[in-house]
Enzyme design. Structure first.
Site, PDB file in Angstrom:
ATOM      1  N   LYS A 134       0.878  -1.164   0.000  1.00  0.00           N
ATOM      2  CA  LYS A 134       0.000   0.000   0.000  1.00  0.00           C
ATOM      3  C   LYS A 134       0.916   1.215   0.000  1.00  0.00           C
ATOM      4  O   LYS A 134       2.056   1.135   0.448  1.00  0.00           O
ATOM      5  CB  LYS A 134      -0.881   0.005   1.245  1.00  0.00           C
ATOM      6  CG  LYS A 134      -1.982  -1.042   1.200  1.00  0.00           C
ATOM      7  CD  LYS A 134      -3.022  -0.708   2.235  1.00  0.00           C
ATOM      8  CE  LYS A 134      -3.793  -1.950   2.631  1.00  0.00           C
ATOM      9  NZ  LYS A 134      -4.607  -1.718   3.812  1.00  0.00           N
ATOM     10  N   HIS A 137       1.448   6.867   2.540  1.00  0.00           N
ATOM     11  CA  HIS A 137       0.723   8.110   2.279  1.00  0.00           C
ATOM     12  C   HIS A 137       0.804   9.063   3.461  1.00  0.00           C
ATOM     13  O   HIS A 137       1.379   8.725   4.504  1.00  0.00           O
ATOM     14  CB  HIS A 137      -0.724   7.814   1.903  1.00  0.00           C
ATOM     15  CG  HIS A 137      -1.454   7.024   2.940  1.00  0.00           C
ATOM     16  ND1 HIS A 137      -1.977   7.606   4.067  1.00  0.00           N
ATOM     17  CD2 HIS A 137      -1.733   5.709   3.016  1.00  0.00           C
ATOM     18  CE1 HIS A 137      -2.553   6.671   4.792  1.00  0.00           C
ATOM     19  NE2 HIS A 137      -2.416   5.517   4.181  1.00  0.00           N
ATOM     20  N   HIS A 140       0.358   8.166   7.171  1.00  0.00           N
ATOM     21  CA  HIS A 140       1.440   7.584   7.963  1.00  0.00           C
ATOM     22  C   HIS A 140       2.468   8.627   8.386  1.00  0.00           C
ATOM     23  O   HIS A 140       3.358   8.345   9.168  1.00  0.00           O
ATOM     24  CB  HIS A 140       2.145   6.464   7.186  1.00  0.00           C
ATOM     25  CG  HIS A 140       1.329   5.219   7.121  1.00  0.00           C
ATOM     26  ND1 HIS A 140       0.833   4.724   5.945  1.00  0.00           N
ATOM     27  CD2 HIS A 140       0.893   4.387   8.094  1.00  0.00           C
ATOM     28  CE1 HIS A 140       0.131   3.634   6.205  1.00  0.00           C
ATOM     29  NE2 HIS A 140       0.151   3.405   7.492  1.00  0.00           N
TER      30      HIS A 140
HETATM   31  N1  ARG Z   1       0.185  -0.927   9.910  1.00  0.00           N
HETATM   32  C1  ARG Z   1      -0.794  -0.317  10.741  1.00  0.00           C
HETATM   33  C2  ARG Z   1      -1.562   0.741   9.948  1.00  0.00           C
HETATM   34  O1  ARG Z   1      -1.118   1.197   8.939  1.00  0.00           O
HETATM   35  C3  ARG Z   1      -0.197   0.339  11.944  1.00  0.00           C
HETATM   36  C4  ARG Z   1       0.514  -0.581  12.904  1.00  0.00           C
HETATM   37  C5  ARG Z   1       0.661   0.017  14.251  1.00  0.00           C
HETATM   38  N2  ARG Z   1       1.366  -0.810  15.190  1.00  0.00           N
HETATM   39  C6  ARG Z   1       0.841  -1.862  15.827  1.00  0.00           C
HETATM   40  N3  ARG Z   1       1.606  -2.545  16.620  1.00  0.00           N
HETATM   41  N4  ARG Z   1      -0.399  -2.222  15.661  1.00  0.00           N
HETATM   42  O2  ARG Z   1      -2.629   1.138  10.352  1.00  0.00           O
END
Ligand code: ARG
Length: 575
Positions: A134, A137, A140
């Site tokens: 993905k 963007h 993040h």
């Molecule tokens: N990859 C997830 C997202 O883009 C965020 C991960 C955050 N960290 C975790 N340990 N859940 O929403």
């Protein structure tokens, strides 16, 4: 009197008032917490509101304020201690303030504001965590820059931080992607389009699946294959991951952000079974419509899903496994998770599960949420393909900055480098400038306005301070002695008061996991400095006066650079 070596007026006041009131048994900490900075400096620099003392002393607040004012010896810290109604107001003695604060900054330099309270203990910071295949963007962006700032802030306070990029490299979306790739994609198109092509496939999957729900089953099947070691599925997954990581790395390079661990969700695959066993053994796992859940009814939350019907794991399952692993590996005193506020329930749920598993350290898991980021009011969504890539955003910022420099200061050396520092700084500051839970709307005009409340404004103020020092020949390492009472104009004192506040602000930023406390502070510091610069000429005939003012400029430059550094923003010396 000086905790951690910093002048702390609240402590001094608590001490003085505490001594007068010693018979009441009132704790100094309790007094400390009551002391405030009055909104109007005419009322004093600090104030003790006496409302809360009223009950204890069985007297009216104004009477208490009046009596205390007569009993407190102001020297050497205060010029006056006066009662105004129910408030006991303290007016700082300028010379003591100036001497103590500026000497401390001169001695400490870039370490001014730092502390050793962390004692080298570990704090794990889970941040950035974009999803493979993905786009990286602007959504993040906040996680990345807030996490990075918290990392720097906690290190500055003596903690040892471990930055973990919990990459989203596992989950049903990979099933979707493989399904889409098999149906509509090709190796050539992916090689050529990279993440953009993967994103295109992902978006196509969602539009097609609206018409044909059987695609969802196919996607689930592919994900099942990934989780069960199917070579074809795994090879595609690895390939998508590589492509994504290369693109992410370019963003991290631009931001100059790095991680201590890149263990993403897939890292926990072989640690899941043990977690399931443990949940079973602790009788926390329940079956519900074929899925395995932890019931959280008693805590007013929907159940935490652990395994799907087909036995595949979920986001929460992997988070629980990761937390157990991290505790064992890093013995953290705190583990922070920086994500959008939309995930608040997710974190509450699985934090609760860890607590129910009997781990007292569940209390040390902290979700640090933030609001939505939008660009000119448009909500961004991957599924619909309406995204702005962070890399494009940063590059545009750098280009626009270069154009501004070419117009305003075409002779500047190392223009490209400065444009990068300022352009990136503008974006980073934009994301850190407001309370993190508030939604941010990013606008170019605002972010790149050198006179607004922006990163470039701070950098520009810093560069201006550097240029004054250059002109005066005050170079780093020069002997910096000065006559404190030369700095007696209100504009200069206002700057010194701001400098005094820095250590306290850094501490609050850490306690509240709120880098914007530092951003807001730096804007105020820069305003006060620019006010001073406007009113008081620095290079003057009176040598002592000039030297004192130069030391003030030097202190401001130092604190601006440190503060910007804590936010992950560079401070160029010229721009
Ligand atoms: N990859 C997830 C997202 O883009 C965020 C991960 C955050 N960290 C975790 N340990 N859940 O929403």
């Amino acid at each position: 009197m000086q905790k951690n070596g910093y002048l702390d007026y609240k402590e001094i006041i608590a001490e003085k008032v505490g001594t007068v009131l010693v018979e009441t048994g009132l704790e100094k900490e309790a007094l400390y917490a009551l002391i405030e900075y009055p909104p109007d400096e005419k009322l004093g620099d600090l104030a003790l509101p006496c409302f809360q003392l009223s009950k204890l002393l069985k007297k009216a607040p104004n009477v208490i304020a009046q009596e205390l004012a007569g009993q407190i010896d102001p020297t050497p810290y205060f010029a006056a201690v006066k009662a105004t109604g129910p408030y006991l107001n303290f007016f700082l003695a300028p010379e003591f303030l100036v001497k103590t604060v500026l000497e401390k900054i001169v001695t400490d330099g870039a370490n001014y504001g730092s502390r050793t309270i962390g004692g080298g203990q570990n704090i794990v910071i889970d941040f950035s965590a974009p999803n493979i295949a993905k786009p990286f963007h602007v959504g993040h962006l906040c996680s990345t820059v807030i996490g990075n700032a918290l990392y720097k802030i906690f290190e500055f306070l003596g903690y040892n931080c471990i930055g973990i990029n919990h990459l989203g490299d596992w989950g049903t979306q990979f099933g979707k992607l493989i399904t889409a790739y098999k149906k509509w994609g090709s190796a050539e198109a992916v090689e050529k389009g990279l993440i953009k092509e993967l994103m295109h496939l992902y978006v196509k999957f969602h539009t097609e699946a609206e018409q044909d729900p059987s695609l969802e089953d196919e996607a689930r099947e592919w994900f099942w294959k990934i989780e069960n070691g199917d070579e074809e599925a795994l090879a595609l997954w690895r390939w998508f991951k590589e492509i994504s990581l290369e693109e992410f790395q370019r963003v991290y390079d631009l931001l100059e952000i790095s991680f201590d661990s890149m263990a993403g969700e897939s890292f926990y695959n072989d640690k899941i079974d043990a977690v399931i066993e443990e949940l079973k053994a602790k009788q926390l796992l329940e079956e519900s419509e074929g899925a395995a859940i932890v019931n959280l009814d008693d805590y007013g939350m929907p159940p935490c899903l652990i395994l799907k019907k087909d036995g595949s794991t979920l986001y929460a399952t992997r988070d629980i496994a990761a937390a157990l692993y991290r505790k064992k590996t890093y013995q953290f005193v705190k583990a922070l998770y920086v994500t959008g506020a939309a995930q608040s329930l997710h974190f509450k749920q699985w934090f609760k599960v860890v607590e129910l598993m009997g781990y007292e350290w569940a209390k040390d898991l902290v979700h640090v949420p933030f609001g939505l980021v939008s660009l000119k009011g448009e909500k961004l969504s991957t599924r619909k393909g309406r995204v702005v890539l962070l890399e494009d955003l940063l590059k545009t910022a750098i280009e626009k900055t270069l154009a501004i420099i070419n117009e305003k200061n075409p002779g500047l050396l190392q223009k490209e480098e400065v444009a990068q520092m300022v352009g990136v700084g503008a974006v980073v500051f934009g994301a850190l400038s407001v309370n993190r839970i508030k939604d941010v709307t990013f606008s170019w005009e605002e972010a790149l306005n050198f006179e607004g409340e922006t990163g470039p404004y701070l950098q520009y103020t810093h560069a201006r301070a550097c240029s004054i020092l250059r002109k005066a020949g005050l170079t780093p390492g020069a002997d910096i002695t000065f006559v404190p009472d030369k700095l007696n104009e209100p504009a200069a004192l206002r700057v010194v008061k701001m400098l005094y506040l820095f250590p306290e602000k850094v501490l609050s930023a850490a306690n509240e996991y709120e880098p914007s406390i530092i951003s807001r502070y730096l804007i105020e510091l820069a305003h006060s400095f620019n006010g001073f610069y406007h009113e008081c000429q620095v290079l003057v005939d009176d040598r002592d006066l000039q030297q004192a003012r130069l030391v003030l400029v030097w202190a401001v430059k130092t604190v601006l650079a440190t503060g910007l550094g804590l936010l992950g923003i560079k401070a160029p010396e010229q721009m």
